[in-house]
Design an enzyme around this catalytic site. Structure first.
Site, PDB file in Angstrom:
ATOM      1  N   SER A  54      51.258 -62.037  -4.324  1.00  0.00           N
ATOM      2  CA  SER A  54      50.121 -62.933  -4.539  1.00  0.00           C
ATOM      3  C   SER A  54      49.621 -63.479  -3.213  1.00  0.00           C
ATOM      4  O   SER A  54      50.265 -63.325  -2.169  1.00  0.00           O
ATOM      5  CB  SER A  54      50.516 -64.093  -5.459  1.00  0.00           C
ATOM      6  OG  SER A  54      51.301 -65.049  -4.750  1.00  0.00           O
ATOM      7  N   SER A  56      49.125 -66.671  -2.292  1.00  0.00           N
ATOM      8  CA  SER A  56      49.342 -68.111  -2.133  1.00  0.00           C
ATOM      9  C   SER A  56      49.712 -68.517  -0.710  1.00  0.00           C
ATOM     10  O   SER A  56      49.578 -69.691  -0.346  1.00  0.00           O
ATOM     11  CB  SER A  56      50.433 -68.591  -3.100  1.00  0.00           C
ATOM     12  OG  SER A  56      51.698 -68.083  -2.732  1.00  0.00           O
ATOM     13  N   LYS A 120      57.340 -70.091  -0.760  1.00  0.00           N
ATOM     14  CA  LYS A 120      56.408 -71.118  -0.313  1.00  0.00           C
ATOM     15  C   LYS A 120      56.928 -71.700   1.011  1.00  0.00           C
ATOM     16  O   LYS A 120      58.003 -71.368   1.484  1.00  0.00           O
ATOM     17  CB  LYS A 120      56.274 -72.255  -1.344  1.00  0.00           C
ATOM     18  CG  LYS A 120      55.894 -71.817  -2.746  1.00  0.00           C
ATOM     19  CD  LYS A 120      54.465 -71.322  -2.854  1.00  0.00           C
ATOM     20  CE  LYS A 120      54.142 -70.881  -4.279  1.00  0.00           C
ATOM     21  NZ  LYS A 120      52.794 -70.291  -4.397  1.00  0.00           N
ATOM     22  N   SER A 212      47.313 -71.816  -4.869  1.00  0.00           N
ATOM     23  CA  SER A 212      48.771 -71.800  -4.822  1.00  0.00           C
ATOM     24  C   SER A 212      49.333 -72.722  -5.897  1.00  0.00           C
ATOM     25  O   SER A 212      49.010 -73.920  -5.941  1.00  0.00           O
ATOM     26  CB  SER A 212      49.274 -72.261  -3.447  1.00  0.00           C
ATOM     27  OG  SER A 212      50.686 -72.394  -3.437  1.00  0.00           O
TER      28      SER A 212
END
Length: 266
Positions: A54, A56, A120, A212
């Site tokens: 993804s 993010s 993250k 995100s």
């Protein structure tokens, strides 16, 4: 000794070939098992490969990046084991634990199910107060320094190329990284409540601030327990254009992002 060896070969030629085939197969199996054990040890204790599915963490990590995560950086918990979500382990805590640092990009198990791998950036440490005010990250009541730099070129919701605001953000402690604001400073998560990070937990955010799902969303991610950390992202070892499967080797010459290979992750 040489004569005995010749006689032994003649015996196999006379009809003992099955024994030789079995010996060769057994040796192959032995080597294969040893290789699997070595790979398991490396994957469990040292490095584990992950891919980015993804956007993010754009612009730091792109869809199609493949990276190594160091398992030893934060010590080991039950989530360090491969397929831990399928193993009924009741042990808790970490051994040889080293706390994550602000600014690290880390892989962790989503607290909601303790199974899904998320990646993250560590933004808030235990006890920190975190808030986003008009797009600006605030930590413990102070706005984090951010500097506008050249716009970042990306795709909008319709697949069209667009330019969006990009910043250099410098966290307390000195880590500087890039963030983008697809919706400017008026995105859904650009004005948040005040979060207080519980003891033993961390506040995680993506660098693509308007795209995100992270700790700002308490219902789906929230605060991440230290136990759930899998490892720290260290290096991109392969990168290929979004939408191109890595197994399509014939596309590597034109689709590989050669400039990203073996680059360290900040």
């Amino acid at each position: 000794m040489e004569h005995a060896r010749v006689d032994h070969d003649r015996e196999h030629q006379a009809g003992g070939g099955d024994t030789g085939v079995w010996a060769s197969t057994r040796e192959t199996l032995k080597v294969g098992i040893q290789a699997l054990l070595i790979a398991l040890v490396v994957r469990t204790l040292l490095f584990q490969p992950f891919n980015i599915p993804s956007s993010s963490l754009v612009p730091t990590l792109l869809v199609g990046d493949y990276l190594f995560v160091s398992k030893y950086s934060y010590g080991y918990s039950k989530y360090s084991l491969p397929l831990s979500e399928y193993i009924p382990i009741k042990a808790s805590g970490r051994i040889w634990g080293a706390e994550p640092k602000r600014g690290d990009i880390a892989v962790f198990k989503l607290p909601k199910d303790n199974a899904t791998d998320y990646i993250k950036r560590v933004i808030g440490l235990p006890g920190d107060k975190i808030q986003v005010i008009e797009g600006v990250l605030n930590i413990n009541g102070k706005p984090v320094k951010r500097e506008r730099i050249a716009d970042y070129e990306t795709l909008d919701a319709y697949g069209q190329v667009t330019k969006v605001p990009q910043y250099n953000e410098t966290l307390p402690g000195g880590v500087t990284h890039r963030v983008i604001e697809i919706n400017g400073d008026n995105g859904f998560w650009d004005k948040t409540e005040l979060y207080t990070v519980p003891a033993g937990h961390y506040f995680m955010m993506g660098d693509n601030r308007d795209n995100s799902t992270d700790s700002r969303d308490l219902a789906n991610v929230g605060y991440v327990p230290f136990e759930n950390f899998v490892g720290r992202a260290e290096m991109i070892f392969f990168s290929i254009d979004e939408g191109t499967p890595a197994w399509q080797i014939w596309n590597w010459p034109t689709k590989t992002r050669w400039g990203r290979l073996f680059s360290t992750i900040n």
